[in-house]
Scaffold this motif. Structure first.
Motif, short mmCIF file in Angstrom:
data_model
loop_
_atom_site.label_atom_id
_atom_site.label_comp_id
_atom_site.label_asym_id
_atom_site.label_seq_id
_atom_site.Cartn_x
_atom_site.Cartn_y
_atom_site.Cartn_z
N GLU A 188 0.85 -1.21 0.00
CA GLU A 188 0.00 0.00 0.00
C GLU A 188 0.88 1.24 0.00
O GLU A 188 2.01 1.20 0.51
N ILE A 189 0.34 2.33 -0.53
CA ILE A 189 1.06 3.61 -0.49
C ILE A 189 0.06 4.69 -0.08
O ILE A 189 -1.10 4.65 -0.48
N TRP A 190 0.50 5.61 0.76
CA TRP A 190 -0.38 6.70 1.18
C TRP A 190 0.43 7.93 1.56
O TRP A 190 1.67 7.86 1.62
N ILE A 191 -0.27 9.02 1.81
CA ILE A 191 0.44 10.26 2.11
C ILE A 191 -0.17 10.93 3.33
O ILE A 191 -1.38 10.83 3.57
N GLU A 192 0.67 11.59 4.10
CA GLU A 192 0.19 12.47 5.17
C GLU A 192 0.83 13.82 4.88
O GLU A 192 2.05 13.92 4.79
N SER A 193 -0.01 14.82 4.69
CA SER A 193 0.55 16.12 4.31
C SER A 193 -0.47 17.22 4.54
O SER A 193 -1.67 16.97 4.65
#
Ligand code: ADP
Length: 351
Positions: free
Chosen positions: A332-337
């Motif tokens: 899985e790939i995700w972002i926190e920004s």
């Protein structure tokens, strides 16, 4: 399962055969109107459709059913061993056909399994086709603008050369022409990468993320120099994946971290890892322009470029390729920004 059969004896034979191998819920309808109502109001994963019903006969029954419930796989029951009718039903969109005289637990089980598999393949194919059409039109659109620019710059150079000397403007146009050509080449390369992923079987091997980051920094040394950026990596444990593809993910994330920096603030990209539920999660963190939380899913779609990245070169394919690669590894790939706060991209590669 939905059984559409008006004849009680045939319905009983069907249910008896089905019960010998499945506990699945079988709902019966005796006419098309009831069948369509049930198919639309209840969770049904397969319809077994008798073609001879009180209101409709033959292929009309199937056509009406398909028109109203296009997303349900159908096995057609024919009253007689009519091969032609069965074949016509397949051409119309049925997944299989079965003549009633031949219904036994074995033939029924085979037909149901076959229909479900054929349906799954059909859905996959339709998804790929939709992807392909989307990519085709977006790629054509995105390729046309740099090619237009190349044509325009070539005309300008021609004009300058017709004056009999190589002017500064001509040199400038040559530079612009070269960078437009590079944009087209990068886009085509990204598209090639994306299309090859669909065909490639992932072979996972033990990888050292630290040395992958070192390789990526070597590849990106010009960008690091140009952006006056820094890439820092903490010591990370081994992971399992395809070396070339994981390198591509790291290169994209680190490259973006360098590229999407804030004015006047040199980019700092940090790569680290953590353990979560037995998985090694890699984090690529930057101090750049950041991304509004509302866009955190959108950026992984192909050709999505945010307004905040205006003026920065890119095809809008990088993160969608990363997503495909990671998902091909069962990860899985995700972002926190958030805007102006930098970004943290996380990914793992499954077990
Ligand atoms: P590209 O960089 O070629 O435009 P990507 O798929 O890599 O394509 O990224 C999609 C969009 O997501 C970028 O255009 C940019 O708007 C945004 N983005 C990606 N990485 C970052 C980052 N590290 N910081 C801020 N925005 C980013």
């Amino acid at each position: 399962m939905l059984l559409v059969e008006d004849n009680d004896d045939h319905a009983e034979l069907f249910v008896l055969s089905a019960r010998s191998f499945s506990e699945a819920n079988i709902t019966r309808a005796t006419n098309l109107t009831d069948a369509l109502r049930i198919a639309k109001s209840q969770p049904v994963n397969l319809a077994i459709l008798d073609l001879g019903l009180p209101e409709t006969v033959g292929l009309d029954t199937l056509s009406l059913f398909l028109q109203n419930c296009p997303s349900l796989p159908i096995v057609v029951l024919t009253a007689i061993s009519d091969l032609n009718l069965g074949e016509e039903a397949l051409k119309l969109g049925a997944m299989d056909f079965l003549s009633k005289e031949e219904i036994t637990p074995r033939t029924l089980l085979r037909s149901i399994r076959y229909a479900m598999e054929r349906w799954a393949q059909k859905c996959k194919l339709e998804d790929s086709l939709a992807d392909l059409q989307y990519f085709g039109s977006m790629a054509a659109h995105d390729l046309v603008s740099p090619l237009d620019a190349i044509q325009g710059f070539a005309q300008l150079i021609e004009l300058e050369l017709s004056k009999g000397k190589i002017t500064t403007e001509a040199w400038e146009c040559l530079d612009l022409l070269r960078s437009s050509a590079k944009r087209s080449i990068n886009l085509v390369r990204d598209l090639q990468k994306l299309s090859s992923l669909g065909r490639k079987a992932i072979v996972k091997e033990k990888l050292d993320p630290n040395s992958l980051v070192e390789d990526v920094c070597t590849t990106l040394r010009e960008t690091i120099k140009e952006t006056k950026g820094t890439v820092e990596a903490m010591d990370m444990p081994p992971i399992r994946g395809d070396a070339g593809l994981v390198c591509h993910v790291l290169q994209n994330l680190i490259g973006n971290g360098l590229k999407y920096s804030r004015d006047g603030i040199p980019p700092v990209v940090k790569i680290s890892s953590s353990q979560e539920d037995g998985l090694t999660v890699i984090c690529v963190e930057d101090n750049g322009i950041g991304i509004d939380e509302d866009h955190s899913t959108r950026i992984f779609l192909p050709f999505e470029r945010l307004a905040s990245s205006k003026g920065t070169k890119g095809s809008g394919l990088g993160l969608s390729i990363c997503k495909k690669i990671v998902e091909a590894h069962d990860g899985e790939i995700w972002i926190e920004s958030s805007l102006d706060q930098g970004s943290r991209f996380f990914f793992h590669l499954g077990c």
